[in-house]
Motif scaffolding. Structure first.
Motif, PDB file in Angstrom:
ATOM      1  N   LEU A  90      -4.388   2.084   3.594  1.00  0.00           N
ATOM      2  CA  LEU A  90      -3.430   1.631   2.605  1.00  0.00           C
ATOM      3  C   LEU A  90      -3.533   0.115   2.445  1.00  0.00           C
ATOM      4  CD1 LEU A  90      -0.206   3.626   3.489  1.00  0.00           C
ATOM      5  CD2 LEU A  90      -1.986   4.180   1.846  1.00  0.00           C
ATOM      6  N   PRO A  91      -3.545  -0.392   1.202  1.00  0.00           N
ATOM      7  CA  PRO A  91      -3.566  -1.839   1.014  1.00  0.00           C
ATOM      8  C   PRO A  91      -2.262  -2.463   1.486  1.00  0.00           C
ATOM      9  CG  PRO A  91      -3.235  -0.724  -1.083  1.00  0.00           C
ATOM     10  CD  PRO A  91      -3.536   0.344  -0.066  1.00  0.00           C
ATOM     11  N   ASP A  92      -2.360  -3.663   2.050  1.00  0.00           N
ATOM     12  CA  ASP A  92      -1.170  -4.333   2.576  1.00  0.00           C
ATOM     13  C   ASP A  92      -0.140  -4.597   1.489  1.00  0.00           C
ATOM     14  OD1 ASP A  92      -2.265  -4.336   5.094  1.00  0.00           O
ATOM     15  OD2 ASP A  92      -3.107  -6.351   4.922  1.00  0.00           O
ATOM     16  N   ALA A  93      -0.588  -4.719   0.236  1.00  0.00           N
ATOM     17  CA  ALA A  93       0.318  -5.121  -0.834  1.00  0.00           C
ATOM     18  C   ALA A  93       1.269  -4.011  -1.267  1.00  0.00           C
ATOM     19  CB  ALA A  93      -0.483  -5.597  -2.045  1.00  0.00           C
ATOM     20  N   ALA A  94       1.006  -2.775  -0.904  1.00  0.00           N
ATOM     21  CA  ALA A  94       1.788  -1.659  -1.440  1.00  0.00           C
ATOM     22  C   ALA A  94       3.044  -1.419  -0.618  1.00  0.00           C
ATOM     23  CB  ALA A  94       0.937  -0.398  -1.491  1.00  0.00           C
ATOM     24  N   LEU A 119       3.513   5.618  -4.286  1.00  0.00           N
ATOM     25  CA  LEU A 119       3.129   6.652  -3.321  1.00  0.00           C
ATOM     26  C   LEU A 119       2.646   6.031  -2.015  1.00  0.00           C
ATOM     27  CD1 LEU A 119       1.290   9.213  -5.638  1.00  0.00           C
ATOM     28  CD2 LEU A 119       3.570   9.424  -4.635  1.00  0.00           C
ATOM     29  N   GLN A 120       1.902   4.945  -2.110  1.00  0.00           N
ATOM     30  CA  GLN A 120       1.461   4.253  -0.900  1.00  0.00           C
ATOM     31  C   GLN A 120       2.643   3.605  -0.187  1.00  0.00           C
ATOM     32  OE1 GLN A 120      -1.597   1.648  -2.390  1.00  0.00           O
ATOM     33  NE2 GLN A 120      -3.108   3.288  -2.550  1.00  0.00           N
ATOM     34  N   ALA A 121       3.562   3.040  -0.954  1.00  0.00           N
ATOM     35  CA  ALA A 121       4.771   2.450  -0.358  1.00  0.00           C
ATOM     36  C   ALA A 121       5.590   3.522   0.357  1.00  0.00           C
ATOM     37  CB  ALA A 121       5.611   1.776  -1.438  1.00  0.00           C
ATOM     38  N   LEU A 122       5.691   4.702  -0.253  1.00  0.00           N
ATOM     39  CA  LEU A 122       6.427   5.810   0.351  1.00  0.00           C
ATOM     40  C   LEU A 122       5.799   6.224   1.672  1.00  0.00           C
ATOM     41  CD1 LEU A 122       8.412   8.165   0.423  1.00  0.00           C
ATOM     42  CD2 LEU A 122       6.947   9.362  -1.238  1.00  0.00           C
ATOM     43  N   SER A 123       4.479   6.354   1.688  1.00  0.00           N
ATOM     44  CA  SER A 123       3.791   6.734   2.921  1.00  0.00           C
ATOM     45  C   SER A 123       4.023   5.704   4.017  1.00  0.00           C
ATOM     46  CB  SER A 123       2.293   6.891   2.647  1.00  0.00           C
ATOM     47  OG  SER A 123       1.610   7.272   3.818  1.00  0.00           O
ATOM     48  N   ARG A 124       3.924   4.433   3.659  1.00  0.00           N
ATOM     49  CA  ARG A 124       4.134   3.374   4.652  1.00  0.00           C
ATOM     50  C   ARG A 124       5.577   3.351   5.152  1.00  0.00           C
ATOM     51  NH1 ARG A 124       1.582  -0.409   2.427  1.00  0.00           N
ATOM     52  NH2 ARG A 124      -0.072  -0.656   3.954  1.00  0.00           N
TER      53      ARG A 124
END
Length: 243
Positions: free
Chosen positions: A12-16, A59-64
């Motif tokens: 996952l990119p750090d920015a998300a 979606l990436q923010a949710l996963s993180r």
């Protein structure tokens, strides 16, 4: 992914993150996804939005965020996975939350549709949740070859992302600039919106370029400096900024 070894690694990119997503007219969608990260959500959610709307970011923010809540979560970009065999999905059924992006890339292939159906059913059987991402609204999704998969998708709670107005795009640019430690004056943000096509990937690509240019030249972002830096630059989507 978040602190676990995955069957197929996805970084996952750090920015998300939720904290650097400017919600604008999508505040209710972001609130629902934050609840999902904490485990308070329907068993299936379908999130749709046009390219550049922020669907993948969310979606990436949710996963993180789910990982920070101590839940086993994974973000799977199915458009990339579709280059693998459907067996690439094996092992993900043990996760408490799956964020399955670009499902339109998988549902038309019968083998992939069957693997996806089995994965979703296995996750639900263990009490987990699935969040699907797609560019198309539910009524415009490709027709999956398996009726049971169509049934699962039809049962989702549906959230659609709305496009950002000019004021929200300005706020987004300033939020992302601040996250980089970069001061973006309001008049410069307005200049960018009037100079560039108003798609988020292109605008953020311009911001990346300006961040590097500002650091290299040790210059503040003024309209003349920005104009100089962007002249002739090629941004995401092969957009060339006029000289």
């Amino acid at each position: 992914m978040i602190g676990v070894q995955l069957p197929l690694s996805v970084q996952l990119p750090d920015a998300a993150g939720f904290e650097n997503f400017h919600a604008g007219p999508n505040a209710a969608v972001v609130a629902a996804l934050r609840q999902a990260a904490a485990g308070d959500a329907p068993s299936s959610i379908l999130l749709h939005g046009a390219p550049g709307s922020g669907k993948t970011h969310l979606l990436q923010a949710l996963s993180r965020a789910a990982g920070r809540h101590g839940r086993r979560a994974a973000y799977l970009p199915l458009e990339s996975f579709a280059q693998q065999q459907p067996a690439a999905l094996a092992g993900f059924e043990a996760f408490e939350l799956l964020c399955l992006d670009d499902i339109g890339a998988a549902v038309l292939d019968r083998a992939w549709a069957l693997a996806l159906l089995r994965l979703v059913d296995a996750v639900h059987a263990r009490g987990g949740r699935c969040v699907f991402g797609t560019a198309a609204a539910p009524g415009a999704l490709p027709r999956a070859p398996l009726p049971d998969l169509r049934t699962r998708l039809a049962a989702c709670a549906v959230f659609g992302l709305k496009p950002l107005a000019e004021a929200d795009l300005c706020a987004l640019l300033r939020l992302r600039a601040a996250a980089r430690g970069l001061e973006l004056p309001p008049e410069v943000a307005q200049f960018l919106l009037h100079r560039l096509p108003r798609d988020v990937p292109g605008l953020l690509g311009a911001l990346d370029l300006l961040d590097r240019g500002s650091l290299s030249a040790q210059r503040r972002l003024t309209i003349p400096f920005v104009q100089q830096q962007l002249s002739g630059a090629v941004l995401p989507g092969a957009q060339t900024v006029p000289g």
